[in-house]
Design a protein around this motif. Structure first.
Motif, PDB file in Angstrom:
ATOM      1  N   ASN A  29       0.818  -1.205   0.000  1.00 19.20           N
ATOM      2  CA  ASN A  29       0.000   0.000   0.000  1.00 19.20           C
ATOM      3  C   ASN A  29       0.857   1.263   0.000  1.00 19.20           C
ATOM      4  O   ASN A  29       0.543   2.251  -0.665  1.00 19.20           O
ATOM      5  N   GLY A  30       1.954   1.258   0.753  1.00 18.12           N
ATOM      6  CA  GLY A  30       2.863   2.401   0.780  1.00 18.12           C
ATOM      7  C   GLY A  30       3.483   2.664  -0.579  1.00 18.12           C
ATOM      8  O   GLY A  30       3.586   3.812  -1.028  1.00 18.12           O
ATOM      9  N   THR A  31       3.903   1.589  -1.258  1.00 15.01           N
ATOM     10  CA  THR A  31       4.500   1.730  -2.591  1.00 15.01           C
ATOM     11  C   THR A  31       3.502   2.305  -3.589  1.00 15.01           C
ATOM     12  O   THR A  31       3.826   3.196  -4.382  1.00 15.01           O
ATOM     13  N   LEU A  32       2.267   1.808  -3.543  1.00 13.87           N
ATOM     14  CA  LEU A  32       1.243   2.315  -4.451  1.00 13.87           C
ATOM     15  C   LEU A  32       0.884   3.769  -4.136  1.00 13.87           C
ATOM     16  O   LEU A  32       0.537   4.540  -5.031  1.00 13.87           O
ATOM     17  N   GLY A  33       0.999   4.158  -2.866  1.00 19.62           N
ATOM     18  CA  GLY A  33       0.792   5.554  -2.500  1.00 19.62           C
ATOM     19  C   GLY A  33       1.860   6.457  -3.099  1.00 19.62           C
ATOM     20  O   GLY A  33       1.563   7.568  -3.564  1.00 19.62           O
ATOM     21  N   ILE A  34       3.109   5.993  -3.079  1.00 13.23           N
ATOM     22  CA  ILE A  34       4.209   6.755  -3.693  1.00 13.23           C
ATOM     23  C   ILE A  34       3.946   6.959  -5.182  1.00 13.23           C
ATOM     24  O   ILE A  34       4.096   8.068  -5.718  1.00 13.23           O
ATOM     25  N   ILE A  71     -17.706   6.090  -8.198  1.00 11.67           N
ATOM     26  CA  ILE A  71     -16.688   5.143  -8.675  1.00 11.67           C
ATOM     27  C   ILE A  71     -16.662   3.836  -7.882  1.00 11.67           C
ATOM     28  O   ILE A  71     -16.722   2.740  -8.444  1.00 11.67           O
ATOM     29  N   TRP A  72     -16.584   3.946  -6.556  1.00  9.88           N
ATOM     30  CA  TRP A  72     -16.179   2.808  -5.741  1.00  9.88           C
ATOM     31  C   TRP A  72     -17.241   1.748  -5.460  1.00  9.88           C
ATOM     32  O   TRP A  72     -16.877   0.579  -5.215  1.00  9.88           O
ATOM     33  N   ASN A  83     -16.672  -9.752  -4.860  1.00  7.44           N
ATOM     34  CA  ASN A  83     -17.271 -10.885  -5.558  1.00  7.44           C
ATOM     35  C   ASN A  83     -16.232 -11.806  -6.195  1.00  7.44           C
ATOM     36  O   ASN A  83     -16.456 -13.020  -6.287  1.00  7.44           O
ATOM     37  N   PHE A  84     -15.093 -11.243  -6.625  1.00  4.06           N
ATOM     38  CA  PHE A  84     -14.160 -12.033  -7.427  1.00  4.06           C
ATOM     39  C   PHE A  84     -12.750 -12.168  -6.845  1.00  4.06           C
ATOM     40  O   PHE A  84     -12.029 -13.096  -7.222  1.00  4.06           O
ATOM     41  N   MET A  85     -12.342 -11.271  -5.963  1.00  6.27           N
ATOM     42  CA  MET A  85     -10.960 -11.296  -5.486  1.00  6.27           C
ATOM     43  C   MET A  85     -10.838 -12.078  -4.184  1.00  6.27           C
ATOM     44  O   MET A  85     -11.626 -11.879  -3.260  1.00  6.27           O
ATOM     45  N   PRO A  86      -9.827 -12.966  -4.082  1.00  3.63           N
ATOM     46  CA  PRO A  86      -9.557 -13.621  -2.794  1.00  3.63           C
ATOM     47  C   PRO A  86      -9.138 -12.581  -1.754  1.00  3.63           C
ATOM     48  O   PRO A  86      -8.597 -11.525  -2.090  1.00  3.63           O
ATOM     49  N   LEU A  87      -9.365 -12.904  -0.478  1.00  2.00           N
ATOM     50  CA  LEU A  87      -9.093 -11.955   0.605  1.00  2.00           C
ATOM     51  C   LEU A  87      -7.698 -11.345   0.567  1.00  2.00           C
ATOM     52  O   LEU A  87      -7.558 -10.120   0.712  1.00  2.00           O
ATOM     53  N   PRO A  88      -6.607 -12.141   0.379  1.00  2.00           N
ATOM     54  CA  PRO A  88      -5.266 -11.532   0.398  1.00  2.00           C
ATOM     55  C   PRO A  88      -5.028 -10.492  -0.688  1.00  2.00           C
ATOM     56  O   PRO A  88      -4.128  -9.657  -0.568  1.00  2.00           O
ATOM     57  N   PHE A  89      -5.833 -10.554  -1.758  1.00  2.00           N
ATOM     58  CA  PHE A  89      -5.604  -9.659  -2.897  1.00  2.00           C
ATOM     59  C   PHE A  89      -6.566  -8.483  -2.932  1.00  2.00           C
ATOM     60  O   PHE A  89      -6.491  -7.649  -3.834  1.00  2.00           O
ATOM     61  N   ARG A  90      -7.468  -8.390  -1.962  1.00  2.00           N
ATOM     62  CA  ARG A  90      -8.478  -7.326  -2.028  1.00  2.00           C
ATOM     63  C   ARG A  90      -7.877  -5.949  -1.835  1.00  2.00           C
ATOM     64  O   ARG A  90      -8.193  -5.010  -2.577  1.00  2.00           O
ATOM     65  N   LEU A  91      -7.038  -5.780  -0.828  1.00  2.00           N
ATOM     66  CA  LEU A  91      -6.428  -4.468  -0.620  1.00  2.00           C
ATOM     67  C   LEU A  91      -5.485  -4.096  -1.758  1.00  2.00           C
ATOM     68  O   LEU A  91      -5.549  -2.961  -2.254  1.00  2.00           O
ATOM     69  N   PRO A  92      -4.594  -5.008  -2.235  1.00  2.00           N
ATOM     70  CA  PRO A  92      -3.769  -4.655  -3.399  1.00  2.00           C
ATOM     71  C   PRO A  92      -4.591  -4.327  -4.645  1.00  2.00           C
ATOM     72  O   PRO A  92      -4.233  -3.432  -5.405  1.00  2.00           O
ATOM     73  N   GLY A 116      -6.620   2.090  -7.083  1.00  4.93           N
ATOM     74  CA  GLY A 116      -6.604   3.317  -6.288  1.00  4.93           C
ATOM     75  C   GLY A 116      -5.457   4.247  -6.612  1.00  4.93           C
ATOM     76  O   GLY A 116      -5.398   5.353  -6.059  1.00  4.93           O
ATOM     77  N   ILE A 117      -4.526   3.827  -7.488  1.00  2.00           N
ATOM     78  CA  ILE A 117      -3.498   4.771  -7.945  1.00  2.00           C
ATOM     79  C   ILE A 117      -4.190   5.987  -8.557  1.00  2.00           C
ATOM     80  O   ILE A 117      -3.826   7.134  -8.292  1.00  2.00           O
ATOM     81  N   LEU A 118      -5.223   5.728  -9.368  1.00  2.00           N
ATOM     82  CA  LEU A 118      -5.981   6.836  -9.949  1.00  2.00           C
ATOM     83  C   LEU A 118      -6.725   7.613  -8.867  1.00  2.00           C
ATOM     84  O   LEU A 118      -6.815   8.844  -8.919  1.00  2.00           O
ATOM     85  N   TRP A 119      -7.247   6.898  -7.872  1.00  2.00           N
ATOM     86  CA  TRP A 119      -7.946   7.546  -6.764  1.00  2.00           C
ATOM     87  C   TRP A 119      -6.963   8.381  -5.949  1.00  2.00           C
ATOM     88  O   TRP A 119      -7.284   9.492  -5.512  1.00  2.00           O
ATOM     89  N   ASN A 120      -5.751   7.850  -5.734  1.00  2.00           N
ATOM     90  CA  ASN A 120      -4.723   8.610  -5.016  1.00  2.00           C
ATOM     91  C   ASN A 120      -4.343   9.868  -5.778  1.00  2.00           C
ATOM     92  O   ASN A 120      -4.046  10.902  -5.174  1.00  2.00           O
ATOM     93  N   ILE A 121      -4.327   9.763  -7.109  1.00  2.00           N
ATOM     94  CA  ILE A 121      -4.060  10.955  -7.917  1.00  2.00           C
ATOM     95  C   ILE A 121      -5.127  12.011  -7.643  1.00  2.00           C
ATOM     96  O   ILE A 121      -4.824  13.188  -7.421  1.00  2.00           O
TER      97      ILE A 121
END
Length: 233
Positions: A26-31, A177-178, A187-196, A202-207
């Protein structure tokens, strides 16, 4: 093949250290998100067109000083976004775990029942999305703008000004959007991959948040120091 290997490495890291993996991702994607936002802001500042005209009227400022001849990354601003995204990841990850427990998919080995579960999965995802958007989305925006306001000004008053300027426009945009994105996520993403997954889109959302946050910062500088311009940070 490369993507498959990266996903495998991520899954292994998540299995060993789930919170640290989420924080670093999450930190890397924020950068990345804030860096792109700064670059887009710089290009738009030369013309005050596409992005500028989408700002709420009170945040449109045509009296900003001309941009510098070349682009320079604001490392302090970038670091604030990275630190915020890194710090909030455990909270977001725990929230997704809570939603999984609160709206669980039933376990079964019956083929007939598995078909029924697949049919009801969309409804369960809808319930998770509705709770996420009614509770976590507004709370997350309040946390974001409060944190950024305090980080930029060092005062609670600065946080209040930030919320007054930016919270409602961000919330309205969020609901455009969200809801769909989160329904797909649940509906489609496994739990470990939901936040990534959310953070990648969310890179666009962070922008957007970085752009709105910075516009609010300039607006408050104009209110408190009407003839004193400070470089964006």
């Amino acid at each position: 093949m490369i993507i498959k290997r990266l996903l495998g490495l991520y899954q292994k890291s998540y299995d060993r250290r789930p919170l640290l993996t989420l924080c670093c991702t999450n930190g890397t994607l924020g950068i990345i998100g804030d860096g792109l936002a700064q670059r887009i802001n710089y290009k738009d500042s030369k013309t005050h067109t596409a992005i500028h005209n989408q700002l709420p009227p009170n945040l449109q400022n045509d009296d900003l000083p001309p941009p510098s001849p070349s682009f320079h990354l604001d490392f302090a601003r970038n670091a604030r976004f990275a630190l915020y995204n890194f710090s909030v990841a455990p909270l977001a990850g725990s929230w997704y775990m809570f939603l999984d427990r609160f709206f669980p998919l039933p376990n079964t080995t019956s083929v007939t029942q598995q078909k029924s579960i697949k049919q009801s999965a969309g409804l369960i995802a809808l319930k998770r999305m509705a709770m996420d958007q009614s509770l976590f989305a507004p709370a997350g925006l309040i946390l974001f703008f409060t944190t950024m306001g305090i980080a930029e000004t060092g005062t609670l008053e600065g946080a209040k000004d930030k919320l007054k300027d930016a919270f409602l426009p961000a919330l309205i945009t969020n609901y455009k959007i969200w809801p769909l994105v989160q329904w797909i996520n649940f509906n489609f993403m496994p739990l470990p991959f939901r936040l990534p997954f959310v953070s990648s889109l969310g890179i666009l959302w962070n922008i957007y948040l970085s752009w709105l946050n910075n516009a609010s910062k300039h607006h408050q500088e104009e209110i408190h120091h009407p003839h004193h311009h400070v470089d964006s940070s």
